[in-house]
Structure formats: C-alpha cells, structure tokens
Design a protein around this motif. Structure first.
Motif, PDB file in Angstrom:
ATOM      1  N   GLY A 153      36.879  67.352  47.668  1.00  0.00           N
ATOM      2  CA  GLY A 153      35.550  67.324  48.263  1.00  0.00           C
ATOM      3  C   GLY A 153      35.399  68.360  49.359  1.00  0.00           C
ATOM      4  O   GLY A 153      36.297  69.165  49.623  1.00  0.00           O
ATOM      5  N   PHE A 154      34.230  68.318  50.008  1.00  0.00           N
ATOM      6  CA  PHE A 154      33.902  69.250  51.088  1.00  0.00           C
ATOM      7  C   PHE A 154      33.654  68.449  52.368  1.00  0.00           C
ATOM      8  O   PHE A 154      32.893  67.484  52.366  1.00  0.00           O
ATOM      9  CB  PHE A 154      32.651  70.045  50.721  1.00  0.00           C
ATOM     10  CG  PHE A 154      32.078  70.834  51.869  1.00  0.00           C
ATOM     11  CD1 PHE A 154      32.701  71.987  52.329  1.00  0.00           C
ATOM     12  CD2 PHE A 154      30.901  70.428  52.499  1.00  0.00           C
ATOM     13  CE1 PHE A 154      32.166  72.720  53.387  1.00  0.00           C
ATOM     14  CE2 PHE A 154      30.361  71.154  53.552  1.00  0.00           C
ATOM     15  CZ  PHE A 154      31.002  72.302  53.990  1.00  0.00           C
ATOM     16  N   ILE A 155      34.327  68.821  53.448  1.00  0.00           N
ATOM     17  CA  ILE A 155      34.126  68.165  54.743  1.00  0.00           C
ATOM     18  C   ILE A 155      33.367  69.126  55.665  1.00  0.00           C
ATOM     19  O   ILE A 155      33.866  70.199  55.993  1.00  0.00           O
ATOM     20  CB  ILE A 155      35.466  67.778  55.386  1.00  0.00           C
ATOM     21  CG1 ILE A 155      36.217  66.786  54.487  1.00  0.00           C
ATOM     22  CG2 ILE A 155      35.233  67.163  56.767  1.00  0.00           C
ATOM     23  CD1 ILE A 155      37.585  66.387  55.021  1.00  0.00           C
ATOM     24  N   PRO A 156      32.153  68.741  56.098  1.00  0.00           N
ATOM     25  CA  PRO A 156      31.399  69.594  57.021  1.00  0.00           C
ATOM     26  C   PRO A 156      31.992  69.500  58.426  1.00  0.00           C
ATOM     27  O   PRO A 156      32.849  68.638  58.690  1.00  0.00           O
ATOM     28  CB  PRO A 156      29.999  68.987  56.974  1.00  0.00           C
ATOM     29  CG  PRO A 156      30.246  67.546  56.694  1.00  0.00           C
ATOM     30  CD  PRO A 156      31.432  67.501  55.761  1.00  0.00           C
ATOM     31  N   LEU A 161      21.439  74.290  60.752  1.00  0.00           N
ATOM     32  CA  LEU A 161      22.781  73.967  61.234  1.00  0.00           C
ATOM     33  C   LEU A 161      23.101  72.516  60.873  1.00  0.00           C
ATOM     34  O   LEU A 161      22.247  71.637  60.997  1.00  0.00           O
ATOM     35  CB  LEU A 161      22.832  74.159  62.753  1.00  0.00           C
ATOM     36  CG  LEU A 161      24.178  73.913  63.442  1.00  0.00           C
ATOM     37  CD1 LEU A 161      25.182  74.982  63.029  1.00  0.00           C
ATOM     38  CD2 LEU A 161      23.998  73.911  64.958  1.00  0.00           C
ATOM     39  N   MET A 162      24.311  72.252  60.413  1.00  0.00           N
ATOM     40  CA  MET A 162      24.670  70.929  59.930  1.00  0.00           C
ATOM     41  C   MET A 162      25.955  70.443  60.598  1.00  0.00           C
ATOM     42  O   MET A 162      26.872  71.229  60.823  1.00  0.00           O
ATOM     43  CB  MET A 162      24.858  70.963  58.412  1.00  0.00           C
ATOM     44  CG  MET A 162      25.056  69.615  57.759  1.00  0.00           C
ATOM     45  SD  MET A 162      25.309  69.767  55.969  1.00  0.00           S
ATOM     46  CE  MET A 162      23.763  70.549  55.487  1.00  0.00           C
ATOM     47  N   VAL A 163      25.995  69.131  60.888  1.00  0.00           N
ATOM     48  CA  VAL A 163      27.180  68.545  61.503  1.00  0.00           C
ATOM     49  C   VAL A 163      27.220  67.052  61.175  1.00  0.00           C
ATOM     50  O   VAL A 163      26.172  66.411  61.014  1.00  0.00           O
ATOM     51  CB  VAL A 163      27.174  68.773  63.037  1.00  0.00           C
ATOM     52  CG1 VAL A 163      26.053  67.999  63.699  1.00  0.00           C
ATOM     53  CG2 VAL A 163      28.515  68.401  63.655  1.00  0.00           C
ATOM     54  N   PHE A 164      28.434  66.515  61.051  1.00  0.00           N
ATOM     55  CA  PHE A 164      28.594  65.071  60.847  1.00  0.00           C
ATOM     56  C   PHE A 164      28.998  64.438  62.167  1.00  0.00           C
ATOM     57  O   PHE A 164      29.957  64.882  62.808  1.00  0.00           O
ATOM     58  CB  PHE A 164      29.659  64.786  59.783  1.00  0.00           C
ATOM     59  CG  PHE A 164      29.871  63.316  59.539  1.00  0.00           C
ATOM     60  CD1 PHE A 164      28.999  62.603  58.743  1.00  0.00           C
ATOM     61  CD2 PHE A 164      30.940  62.646  60.122  1.00  0.00           C
ATOM     62  CE1 PHE A 164      29.170  61.240  58.514  1.00  0.00           C
ATOM     63  CE2 PHE A 164      31.135  61.298  59.908  1.00  0.00           C
ATOM     64  CZ  PHE A 164      30.246  60.592  59.103  1.00  0.00           C
TER      65      PHE A 164
END
Length: 259
Positions: free
Chosen positions: A46-49, A70-73
C-alpha cells in the motif's frame, strides 16, 4: 567527471519532462506519478501518506493559499486531510460517516470523586447504540472496568449537532479511554496525565493521544476537561479546563459553538 555530470543532467531532464513510475515502467500519461501496488515478487503493498501525530503538529505545517491539495494523515483524529487553500478538510476519517468524538470528561476533584463522566458529541439524529467506550490504565496498557455501552440519539442543540454522556468511574492517575464504533474499530484513543500504549482490547497496539490538560485535588466537582471553539468536528476544537460550575455533562460545552 564530465561524463558523470552529463549523466546527472540527462537524468534530471528526463524526470522534469516525463511521467514517473514506481513499480511500473508504463505510468499513465495522465499522471506525473504512478505507483504500482504489486512488487516484482508479486506481493501487494500500500501507500502511506505523510503522517503527523496531532492537530497541533498539523497546524505547524502552516500552508498558504498556494499549497492547495497538500495532504496529510492526522493520527489524533484518524482523518486523511487535504488543504483547500484556506482550511484543512477531511477526505475520510476512520471513525466512519457518523464523525462522533469525545467532547468532555471529568475524572477527579477535591474530596470524594463525584460526577465522573465521558461525553460524546456528533451530528443530531445519530443513534449511537452499538458504540462503546473502553477505559485503559497506563501501568499495564490493559482495559479496566466494564465496557461502557452507549445508547440514545444525539439531540439537536445547535446547527444540527449535540452531545450526550455516560457515567464513568475513572482512575486518578495516567489513564485513558477508547471510543469504539459498532464495527469494533477505534475512533479515538485519548488519555490524560500521559500517554498509553494499549496491550489489549480494541485499541491493542495503539498509542493514545494525551489531551494535555489535567484535573487535580483542587479541581471542583463542577469542573471538567472540555473542548472549546467553533466548528463541527473534533479537529475544530481545543482541550481546556472548564471554570467552576461549567461542567456540562450531556450538553454542548460552554465556550463551544457548533456551526
């Protein structure tokens, strides 16, 4: 040396003017970057942001109007957020579409502890039957006491949001509680007077988020730790200690506005 420099320039030019593929040699023409979910050995990944622990960490990023997308978890809220240019918006939160959150609690006061509770807030009309709270102790990482089952329907106290509470006998040292959905997934895992790494129960393996505010033997029975501010989700508010007489179990907090 000249050959090496020329090679670097050639590679830089290639990456500047072509799509990039990770795990694939045929990235989509519509994408600057395509990542395959299958390794060369045939395993799936998978992909981890980018991840930050708290909303305070997220705020410290301080994006501007030019950083749209802009993206963040955020681990504290369980939300995958993106920047609209003026504010953070949640794409999805692990708590599910109900988006309920822990809104207020009281765990100790001068004299004999009384009026201990945990309050939940969320959208009006939501039947929270099936949701429950599990209390955790820091010394063992294990749950303590019985599961606190939630029931009832959240009322409309302001602009389609409200709150309700459940009585809870809470420990006076480093402890916490996990809010769990009907599917058994942890929505929030909060603690006070420190952090907890759970070693059992639904939050097993998770580390709590410390609310950063405490009660003491000088706290009165009519005070609490509550969220204040303006908004309609957990991320919009901040923890603080209420003034004397401002514990409001079961209704929205004093200093809190739902919009």
């Amino acid at each position: 040396m000249k050959v090496f420099t020329c090679l670097l320039l050639l590679l830089a030019t290639t990456f500047l003017h072509a799509q990039v593929g990770i795990g694939t040699t045929t990235p989509s023409n519509a994408a600057m970057l395509e990542i395959s979910g299958v390794t060369t050995a045939g395993a799936y990944k998978g992909f981890i942001p980018p991840r930050v622990a708290t909303t305070a960490n997220q705020a410290s990023i301080a994006p501007t109007t030019t950083d749209i997308g802009l993206m963040v978890f955020v681990e504290e809220t369980g939300c995958l957020d993106f920047w609209t240019g003026t504010a953070w918006e949640s794409i999805y939160c692990s708590g599910g579409p109900s988006d309920i959150w822990i809104n207020e609690f009281h765990y100790t006061n001068s004299g004999t502890d009384v009026n201990e509770f945990i309050e939940i807030a969320g959208p009006a009309g939501l039947d929270i039957s099936g949701y429950y709270l599990v209390r955790y102790r820091a010394d063992t990482g294990q749950p303590y006491g019985v599961i606190l089952t939630l029931s009832g329907t959240i009322d409309d106290e302001e602009n389609g949001y409200g709150a309700l509470s459940v009585d809870a006998n809470l420990r006076n040292d480093t402890s916490g509680f996990a809010l769990v959905g009907p599917d058994g997934k942890v929505i929030q895992f909060l603690s006070y007077e420190g952090t907890i790494t759970a070693t059992g129960g639904p939050a097993n393996g998770l580390t709590s988020i410390n609310v950063g505010v405490v009660e003491t033997t000088s706290t009165t029975a009519t005070q609490s730790i509550h969220l204040t501010g303006t908004g309609n989700s957990f991320i919009d508010f901040a923890w603080s200690t209420s003034a004397v007489g401002q514990s409001t179990a079961g209704v929205k907090n004093i200093g809190q506005t739902f919009n």
